[in-house]
Write an enzyme that holds these catalytic residues in place. Structure first.
Site, PDB file in Angstrom:
ATOM      1  N   GLU A 163       0.806  -1.228   0.000  1.00 10.90           N
ATOM      2  CA  GLU A 163       0.000   0.000   0.000  1.00 10.90           C
ATOM      3  C   GLU A 163       0.843   1.283   0.000  1.00 10.90           C
ATOM      4  O   GLU A 163       0.538   2.220   0.732  1.00 10.90           O
ATOM      5  CB  GLU A 163      -0.944   0.007   1.210  1.00 10.90           C
ATOM      6  CG  GLU A 163      -1.942  -1.125   1.171  1.00 10.90           C
ATOM      7  CD  GLU A 163      -2.874  -1.144   2.375  1.00 10.90           C
ATOM      8  OE1 GLU A 163      -4.092  -1.209   2.150  1.00 10.90           O
ATOM      9  OE2 GLU A 163      -2.383  -1.100   3.511  1.00 10.90           O
TER      10      GLU A 163
HETATM   11  C1  ACM Z   1      -2.311  -5.397   3.777  1.00 10.07           C
HETATM   12  O1  ACM Z   1      -3.411  -5.855   4.129  1.00 10.07           O
HETATM   13  N1  ACM Z   1      -2.144  -4.112   3.572  1.00 10.07           N
HETATM   14  C2  ACM Z   1      -1.173  -6.270   3.595  1.00 10.07           C
END
Ligand code: ACM
Length: 480
Positions: free
Chosen positions: A292
């Site tokens: 992310e």
């Molecule tokens: C995640 O759930 N950002 C690995």
């Protein structure tokens, strides 16, 4: 049996009252019952163990004696994590490939209770990596709380606990030379919604690693980067692009923070942290996050990972990263952890084709922080609701085109802690879905069956009640 209750007719299938040799989770690879040969453990039943099995024998909580009727043996021709359990009328012989295999056999024996059905179980896991993850960053859990959780995981033959130690809100592991990480970002109010404080000292982390090792569980530490680092920048603003102070964040947004790929100080910091964590961790893995990174330009992401992914290797560890890292060039030993909940992943398929191993943790099947259903008080729902049946009824080797059985290191069930505030909350989301995922990771693919699983799971309700363990009494299960 038909029982008439008021105006309703309800049909109850009468459960077989006697326990079966296969009443074990995860389901063993091979079970051959012998109804003529039951064995009853009494308080006086003793255990005899070869010297290499003495430490493991203690987990049976029975007296030790050279002529004990329960015999623990080793046979190196068995798989390392495998065991054979032979229950006869006058003896029980448990043989492990290694002490670890014996330890898993002891979990099977403990699940069967004191009235042991006769016969032979021969067992070994499908995957070498059977993991759970606990997020200490969004809500801190103490070393004692983590140890108690390890005891529950071991019962289902989980052999890795991944600790998510750092995130935007908090930093939960002492790092010598960088005291503000924990003084500031492990301090009061650093959990989501101002929960906290907390961090593990080096000694506490080492004590968790040792406790896990006694239970044959490997700790996998994660330092998440280059995103999920607001807590770093709060503690050390000199690591930001402009050197300006950064406000702490206790909301649950993601994707807004990033280490600066073009700043040399970034790499001095990262290498110090990786070296410290590698030195403290006897297990083979070091997780560097990588997920992310929505505010890291793609070119910076590649630059950063090209320098950082080799560092675990430099300090003797294998790097694991969330699957976004598969968009970059991966060193040979790198492990990719898949977590998405929909679609294909050409990057992960390409990494698998190039020989990289994959841990399957698709959010819609393994994320223990997803709500069970719309009424679940805790948890999130961005990957949908995760019922017990959904956690059970999928196969890791079918999940991603181009990522088949030969590419899989194993399976993991992550538990993120944005909505968690207590150990009871952890347990409520973990049980009974973790046993479902443990069976996905351990039992032979062709043997798995939801009807069989839900009937075996029903017997755990009274055990968890008696042990004071919080669990979701899912309406999918006819709890005993
Ligand atoms: C995640 O759930 N950002 C690995």
């Amino acid at each position: 049996m038909v029982i008439v209750m008021g105006k309703q007719f309800r049909v109850f299938r009468v459960r077989p009252q006697t326990k079966q040799l296969s009443d074990v989770i995860p389901l063993p690879a091979s079970v051959r019952p012998d109804p003529a040969a039951n064995f009853t453990i009494t308080p006086g039943t003793a255990v005899s163990a070869v010297p290499e099995a003495a430490a493991v024998a203690a987990f049976l909580d029975l007296p030790i004696s050279a002529d004990g009727a329960i015999r623990l043996r080793l046979d190196e021709t068995l798989p390392a994590e495998g065991y054979r359990l032979e229950i006869a009328a006058d003896s029980v012989t448990l043989t492990g490939g290694t002490p670890q295999g014996l330890f898993w056999g002891i979990q099977t024996l403990r699940q069967l209770g004191s009235d042991l059905p006769g016969g032979v179980i021969e067992d070994a896991p499908r995957y070498p990596y059977r993991g759970a993850m606990l997020d200490l960053a969004r809500h801190f859990f103490t070393a004692d709380e983590v140890k108690a959780h390890l005891d529950l995981l071991a019962q289902f033959k989980i052999n890795h606990l991944h600790l998510h130690l750092t995130d935007d809100q908090g930093w939960r592991l002492e790092i010598p030379g960088w005291p503000r990480l924990t003084e500031v970002s492990g301090g009061a109010g650093t959990g989501v919604d101002g929960a906290g404080p907390g961090f593990l000292t080096l000694a506490e982390y080492a004590s968790i690693v040792a406790y896990a090792a006694e239970r044959f569980i490997t700790i996998v530490p994660e330092i998440d980067m280059p995103g999920h680092v607001n807590a770093v920048h709060v503690a050390y603003p000199e690591l930001t692009a402009d050197g300006q102070p950064v406000a702490p964040r206790t909301d649950a947004e993601v994707g807004y923070s990033s280490l600066v790929a073009g700043l040399e100080e970034t790499y001095a910091f990262v290498e110090d942290v990786i070296k410290t964590v590698a030195d403290l961790t006897p297990g083979p893995y070091l997780h560097i996050g990588g997920d992310e990174c929505l505010s890291t330009p793609p070119e910076d992401y590649r630059t950063f990972l090209a320098r950082v992914l080799p560092l675990p290797g430099k300090y003797g560890k294998r790097a694991i990263g969330w699957h976004e890292i598969a968009a970059t060039d991966l060193p040979e030993s790198t492990v990719v952890q898949y977590w998405r909940f929909e679609g294909e992943s050409p990057d992960v398929a390409r990494a698998a084709a190039a020989g990289r191993q994959v841990i399957m943790a698709p959010a819609d099947r393994t994320y223990l922080d997803m709500k069970y259903d719309a009424d679940t008080r805790l948890g999130l729902d961005w990957a949908g609701h995760l019922s017990v049946e959904r956690a059970y009824d999928w196969d890791p080797a079918d999940r991603l085109p181009g990522v088949g059985e030969e590419s899989l290191l194993g399976v993991e069930a992550p538990l993120w802690s944005e909505t968690l505030r207590s150990v009871a909350d952890v347990q409520y989301l973990t049980f009974p879905r973790l046993p479902a995922i443990a069976e996905v990771a351990w039992s032979p693919r062709g043997s798995r069956d939801w009807a069989s699983f839900r009937s075996r799971l029903a017997a755990f309700g009274p055990r968890w009640d008696a042990a004071g363990i919080t669990y979701h009494r899912s309406p999918e299960i006819d709890w005993l």
